[in-house]
Motif scaffolding. Structure first.
Motif, mmCIF file in Angstrom:
data_model
loop_
_atom_site.group_PDB
_atom_site.id
_atom_site.type_symbol
_atom_site.label_atom_id
_atom_site.label_comp_id
_atom_site.label_asym_id
_atom_site.label_seq_id
_atom_site.Cartn_x
_atom_site.Cartn_y
_atom_site.Cartn_z
ATOM 1 N N ILE A 33 31.278 152.414 49.866
ATOM 2 C CA ILE A 33 30.715 151.047 49.707
ATOM 3 C C ILE A 33 29.586 151.235 48.904
ATOM 4 N N LEU A 34 28.877 152.029 49.069
ATOM 5 C CA LEU A 34 27.650 152.348 48.250
ATOM 6 C C LEU A 34 28.115 152.494 46.721
ATOM 7 N N MET A 35 29.074 152.833 46.429
ATOM 8 C CA MET A 35 29.707 153.076 44.859
ATOM 9 C C MET A 35 30.044 151.639 44.577
ATOM 10 N N VAL A 36 30.593 150.803 45.318
ATOM 11 C CA VAL A 36 30.697 149.372 44.785
ATOM 12 C C VAL A 36 29.537 148.787 44.818
ATOM 13 N N LYS A 37 28.784 148.843 45.733
ATOM 14 C CA LYS A 37 27.419 147.902 45.851
ATOM 15 C C LYS A 37 26.605 148.533 44.719
ATOM 16 N N ASN A 38 26.803 149.702 44.356
ATOM 17 C CA ASN A 38 25.569 150.200 43.296
ATOM 18 C C ASN A 38 26.108 150.023 41.837
ATOM 19 N N GLY A 39 27.288 149.887 41.651
ATOM 20 C CA GLY A 39 28.282 149.654 40.445
ATOM 21 C C GLY A 39 27.649 148.440 39.568
ATOM 22 N N HIS A 40 28.230 148.278 38.508
ATOM 23 C CA HIS A 40 27.848 147.047 37.805
ATOM 24 C C HIS A 40 28.955 146.674 36.458
ATOM 25 N N PRO A 41 28.938 145.668 36.311
ATOM 26 C CA PRO A 41 29.766 145.387 35.316
ATOM 27 C C PRO A 41 29.468 145.931 34.119
ATOM 28 N N ILE A 42 30.575 146.277 33.139
ATOM 29 C CA ILE A 42 30.067 146.783 31.749
ATOM 30 C C ILE A 42 29.217 145.967 30.844
ATOM 31 N N GLY A 43 29.584 144.505 30.852
ATOM 32 C CA GLY A 43 28.718 143.713 30.053
ATOM 33 C C GLY A 43 27.345 143.347 30.550
ATOM 34 N N ASN A 44 27.116 143.891 31.851
ATOM 35 C CA ASN A 44 25.756 143.402 32.450
ATOM 36 C C ASN A 44 25.391 144.558 33.209
ATOM 37 N N PRO A 45 24.875 145.566 32.577
ATOM 38 C CA PRO A 45 24.527 146.861 33.428
ATOM 39 C C PRO A 45 23.186 146.546 34.172
ATOM 40 N N ASP A 46 22.293 145.497 33.986
ATOM 41 C CA ASP A 46 21.367 145.229 34.656
ATOM 42 C C ASP A 46 21.154 144.633 36.147
ATOM 43 N N SER A 47 22.561 144.301 36.474
ATOM 44 C CA SER A 47 22.915 143.582 37.681
ATOM 45 C C SER A 47 23.802 144.309 38.329
ATOM 46 N N THR A 48 23.634 144.799 39.670
ATOM 47 C CA THR A 48 24.522 145.501 40.374
ATOM 48 C C THR A 48 25.581 144.280 41.175
ATOM 49 N N TYR A 49 26.890 144.977 41.621
ATOM 50 C CA TYR A 49 27.629 144.064 42.275
ATOM 51 C C TYR A 49 26.936 143.584 43.708
ATOM 52 N N GLY A 50 26.278 144.484 44.298
ATOM 53 C CA GLY A 50 25.615 144.233 45.609
ATOM 54 C C GLY A 50 24.598 143.214 45.445
ATOM 55 N N GLU A 51 23.797 143.069 44.408
ATOM 56 C CA GLU A 51 22.891 142.088 44.058
ATOM 57 C C GLU A 51 23.570 140.760 43.893
ATOM 58 N N ALA A 52 24.493 140.845 42.991
ATOM 59 C CA ALA A 52 25.121 139.566 42.772
ATOM 60 C C ALA A 52 25.917 138.838 43.981
ATOM 61 N N PHE A 53 26.401 139.734 44.990
ATOM 62 C CA PHE A 53 27.282 139.152 46.201
ATOM 63 C C PHE A 53 25.924 138.758 47.176
ATOM 64 N N LYS A 54 24.786 139.366 47.258
ATOM 65 C CA LYS A 54 23.870 138.858 47.966
ATOM 66 C C LYS A 54 23.044 137.674 47.395
ATOM 67 N N ASN A 55 23.016 137.358 46.117
ATOM 68 C CA ASN A 55 22.594 136.188 45.778
ATOM 69 C C ASN A 55 23.635 135.174 45.734
ATOM 70 N N PHE A 56 24.634 135.339 45.596
ATOM 71 C CA PHE A 56 25.712 134.266 45.789
ATOM 72 C C PHE A 56 25.919 133.738 47.298
#
Length: 61
Positions: A33-56
């Protein structure tokens, strides 16, 4: 005898249900879970998936 069988089946189902709903099956600190949450898209390394889900999901409208 029939009532005893029904009680045993009922108690068994309750035990299975409670075991399946325990908090140890999924931990917030699970390494996968932490690997996914702390991962990021190649095109946007400044934003993690965890932050994106939390914001959405924090304010979906």
């Amino acid at each position: 005898m029939k009532i005893r069988t029904i009680i045993i089946v009922f108690l068994s189902l309750i035990m299975v249900t409670l075991t399946g709903c325990s908090s140890t099956t999924l931990s917030r600190n699970d390494e996968y879970i932490l690997m996914v949450k702390n991962g990021h898209p190649i095109g946007n390394p400044d934003s993690t998936y965890g932050e994106a889900f939390k914001n959405f999901f924090g304010s979906p409208t």
